[in-house]
Write an enzyme that holds these catalytic residues in place. Structure first.
Site, PDB file in Angstrom:
ATOM      1  N   GLY A  79       0.834  -1.193   0.000  1.00  0.00           N
ATOM      2  CA  GLY A  79       0.000   0.000   0.000  1.00  0.00           C
ATOM      3  C   GLY A  79       0.865   1.236   0.000  1.00  0.00           C
ATOM      4  N   CYS A  80       0.341   2.310   0.528  1.00  0.00           N
ATOM      5  CA  CYS A  80       1.054   3.581   0.536  1.00  0.00           C
ATOM      6  C   CYS A  80       2.430   3.438   1.171  1.00  0.00           C
ATOM      7  CB  CYS A  80       0.235   4.618   1.311  1.00  0.00           C
ATOM      8  SG  CYS A  80       1.073   6.202   1.456  1.00  0.00           S
TER       9      CYS A  80
END
EC number: 1.8.4.11
Length: 178
Positions: free
Chosen positions: A14-15
């Site tokens: 993810g981020c």
């Protein structure tokens, strides 16, 4: 130990803002760089990667001292930052640029990652299958400077984002006390 004895580990979960701190705070970590990997565009920008046209995934590349922290330990830290049952992104971040991937740099890393994934699947911690991909490392392109060490440069924004995305609550509910 000399710099040539250090090893690399690359993880997408993810981020990348949220993937730096958990590794950066471990002993034996030399550096954690946010960047892009796994795609076909050379030196992509953040905007290009977010457009889902480059094939790249946001990732962190870790340089570590294997005499202090093992690759196996890093994989265990990785699992505790992600939802390994969600192939469509992570938490509020959706799309292939946020997919969970362990990028291995050697056959030994591949074997460690595969064994760890199987152990997690067999642990019963998750009802759904573990879908995190395990793929060979490809060229890694560091992200723009403002993305590096985001949790240190912008602690309030980082805290709001990591909680608001759902990551903090997930990690606490699944891994608390582990």
């Amino acid at each position: 130990m000399s710099e040539q004895d250090f090893q690399k580990a690359t993880f997408a979960g993810g981020c990348f803002w949220c993937m730096v701190k958990p590794f950066d705070t471990q002993p034996g970590i030399i550096s954690v760089v946010s960047g892009y990997t796994g795609g076909h565009t050379v030196n992509p920008t953040y905007e290009e990667v977010c457009s889902e046209t480059t094939g790249h995934t946001e990732a962190v590349q870790i340089t570590f001292d294997p005499e202090i922290i093992s690759y196996k330990d890093l994989v265990e830290v990785y699992w505790r930052q992600t939802d390994p049952t969600d192939a469509g992104g992570q938490f509020a971040d959706r799309g292939s640029s946020y997919r969970p991937v362990i990028f291995y740099h050697s056959e030994e890393q591949r074997q460690i990652a595969e064994a760890s994934k199987l152990a997690l699947q067999n642990s019963g911690r998750f009802k759904e299958p573990i879908v995190t991909m395990i793929e060979p490392a490809e060229p890694f392109y560091p992200a723009e400077t403002y993305h590096q060490d985001f949790y240190k440069k912008n602690p309030a924004h980082y805290s709001r984002y990591s909680r608001g995305s759902g990551r903090v609550n997930f990690v606490e509910s699944v891994w608390q006390g582990k």
